[in-house]
Design a protein around this motif. Structure first.
Motif, short mmCIF file in Angstrom:
data_model
loop_
_atom_site.label_atom_id
_atom_site.label_comp_id
_atom_site.label_asym_id
_atom_site.label_seq_id
_atom_site.Cartn_x
_atom_site.Cartn_y
_atom_site.Cartn_z
N UNK A 1 -5.46 -1.49 1.23
CA UNK A 1 -5.73 -0.32 2.16
C UNK A 1 -6.09 -0.74 3.62
N UNK A 2 -5.97 -2.17 3.62
CA UNK A 2 -6.44 -2.61 5.03
C UNK A 2 -5.01 -2.30 5.96
N UNK A 3 -3.89 -1.94 5.18
CA UNK A 3 -2.76 -1.44 6.01
C UNK A 3 -3.01 -0.21 6.90
N UNK A 4 -3.71 0.45 6.18
CA UNK A 4 -4.10 1.83 6.87
C UNK A 4 -4.93 1.67 8.01
N UNK A 5 -5.85 0.81 8.23
CA UNK A 5 -6.70 0.50 9.40
C UNK A 5 -5.81 -0.24 10.33
N UNK B 1 4.89 -7.18 15.08
CA UNK B 1 5.43 -8.54 14.36
C UNK B 1 4.28 -9.14 13.53
N UNK B 2 2.98 -9.42 14.11
CA UNK B 2 2.03 -9.64 13.41
C UNK B 2 1.78 -9.20 11.86
N UNK B 3 1.67 -7.98 12.29
CA UNK B 3 1.44 -6.68 10.91
C UNK B 3 2.45 -7.26 9.84
N UNK B 4 3.61 -7.03 10.38
CA UNK B 4 4.71 -7.30 9.33
C UNK B 4 4.59 -8.55 8.59
N UNK C 1 1.85 -8.43 6.28
CA UNK C 1 2.35 -7.50 4.86
C UNK C 1 3.22 -8.26 4.20
N UNK C 2 4.19 -9.13 4.84
CA UNK C 2 5.27 -10.02 4.05
C UNK C 2 4.47 -11.21 3.10
N UNK C 3 3.36 -11.55 3.84
CA UNK C 3 2.45 -12.82 3.01
C UNK C 3 1.14 -12.58 2.49
N UNK C 4 0.52 -11.48 2.77
CA UNK C 4 -0.57 -11.03 2.26
C UNK C 4 -0.60 -9.85 1.71
N UNK C 5 -1.10 -9.67 0.53
CA UNK C 5 -1.35 -8.34 -0.43
C UNK C 5 -2.50 -7.76 0.49
N UNK D 1 0.77 -1.23 -0.12
CA UNK D 1 -0.02 0.00 -0.15
C UNK D 1 0.95 1.20 -0.03
N UNK D 2 2.03 0.94 0.10
CA UNK D 2 3.01 1.93 0.12
C UNK D 2 2.76 3.12 1.37
#
Length: 394
Positions: free
Chosen positions: A344-348, A331-334, A337-341, A285-286
């Motif tokens: 915009x969910x990254x923002x939330x 760690x869970x978020x990273x 990010x590494x395993x799933x596209x 998501x940059x």
């Protein structure tokens, strides 16, 4: 039952604590301290030192929220994005005043403590704990002056600058953890005086005054400032911290911990910065470019929590934590990010994570201050002491 963060060993360590610091900065010794000695005479004796500390920090928070309102994405000083209007000019003057008085209040709180005979380990912890969070707010404020434009830095380069500022702060307290002495960095006063001056110059001449290329070096003003800052941290600050620790081991004047124990406080800091770097570089998501301010807040808040725990361990002569539990959701978020596209969910996730770590950090701070004030039998924001049962009987 109230949540307790401080163990009996930690509280016992605070009972034995003695403040020891070394300040060799010419600016501090020949400019700021004489000024503060003069300024503190105007403070009423009934004002508690922690009131000054907290008031200075609140000024930085106020400035941060004001900048967020007018420039959430750091485009206000970027002429290539006219859809983001520039700051009203009065904001720069207001920011200069906030920065100036935050510096003075932070510099005079200890002197007020000695005037009122209320010096305590709580005051030092309160002061340095808030300073650890200020390492986020001050550099982020400066980024709004330069913006993202041609003569400034990208959010990614600003991220690395923030990391360096926080590393420099942490190294001072890592030194103290190992040596028992707080070596105050030269950049402490200089950086705040420079920030105040930059805001004033921007108020007088406008943000366009910083849109130039530095002669000889052939680089933009933003890049040149970044170069000076990185050189001061990695070319001077960090080597001096390592040297001071080495001398302490060589002369056997410090705690003489084993190598593994001495670097233990650095582990959570290294892990935190590594995780945020991975997230920024691998984000589909940059996230850092799209929401830099939120990203910086999350990183700076976790850093402050790690730093506060290190300060507590250093002051109480107890073992520092090698891992901070606030890193678990990161760690869970990273991993996600590494395993799933995530898109915009990254923002939330970032927003939720930011709210969570801020709440957890504030809770930690309030509880630790409350526990230590009760243990030392002092009020946080008053110079009067609580009435105990023994004193009331008398």
């Amino acid at each position: 039952m109230a949540f307790k963060y401080l163990t009996r060993d930690v509280l016992s360590g605070f009972d034995k604590y003695k403040y020891c610091s070394v300040d060799t900065s010419p600016v501090s010794n020949y400019v700021m301290h004489p000024f503060w000695n003069w300024l503190v005479q105007f403070y009423p004796l009934w004002i508690a030192p922690n009131v000054l500390t907290f008031a200075g920090f609140l000024l930085l928070i106020l400035q941060f929220f004001l900048f967020t309102y007018f420039d959430n994405y750091f485009y206000a000083s970027d002429d290539t994005h006219p859809e983001y209007p520039p700051f009203p000019n009065w904001v720069w003057l207001f920011a200069a005043n906030c920065m100036f008085w935050a510096h003075q209040l932070d510099g005079t709180d200890g002197k007020q403590a000695r005037r009122t005979k209320t010096s305590s380990p709580l005051g030092e912890l309160f002061d340095h704990g808030l300073d650890s969070w200020a390492t986020l707010f001050m550099p982020v404020g400066l980024y709004s002056v330069f913006g993202r434009g041609e003569h400034s830095l990208s959010p990614e380069r600003t991220f690395m600058m923030l990391v360096s500022v926080m590393v420099m702060f942490f190294m001072s307290h890592w030194e103290k953890y190992n040596t028992g002495v707080l070596y105050l960095p030269w950049g402490y006063d200089v950086s705040q005086l420079v920030l105040t001056s930059i805001y004033l110059v921007t108020f007088i001449f406008g943000y366009q005054v910083w849109k130039f290329t530095v002669p000889v070096f052939g680089m933009s003003s933003g890049r040149f400032f970044e170069l000076l800052m990185q050189l001061s941290v990695w070319g001077f600050g960090v080597p001096v911290s390592i040297w001071n620790s080495y001398v302490s081991y060589r002369d056997k004047t410090g705690k003489n911990l084993s190598l593994c124990e001495s670097i233990r406080p650095l582990l959570p800091v290294f892990l935190e910065f590594s995780l945020f770097m991975i997230w920024a570089n691998c984000s589909s998501y940059n996230i850092l470019s799209r929401h830099p301010r939120l990203f910086y807040v999350a990183m700076g808040t976790i850093f402050s929590n790690i730093a506060c725990r290190c300060i507590v361990s250093g002051m109480s002569s107890t073992r520092c934590q090698a891992f901070n539990w606030l890193l678990i959701p990161l760690i869970a978020i990273v991993i996600g990010v590494l395993t799933i596209h995530l898109g915009v969910l990254e923002l939330y996730l970032l927003l939720a994570f930011c709210i969570f770590v801020t709440s957890a950090h504030v809770h930690y701070g309030i509880c630790v201050v409350k526990e230590l004030s009760e243990h030392l039998n002092i009020y946080v924001f008053s110079i009067e002491r609580p009435v105990t049962e023994a004193s009331s009987v008398q």
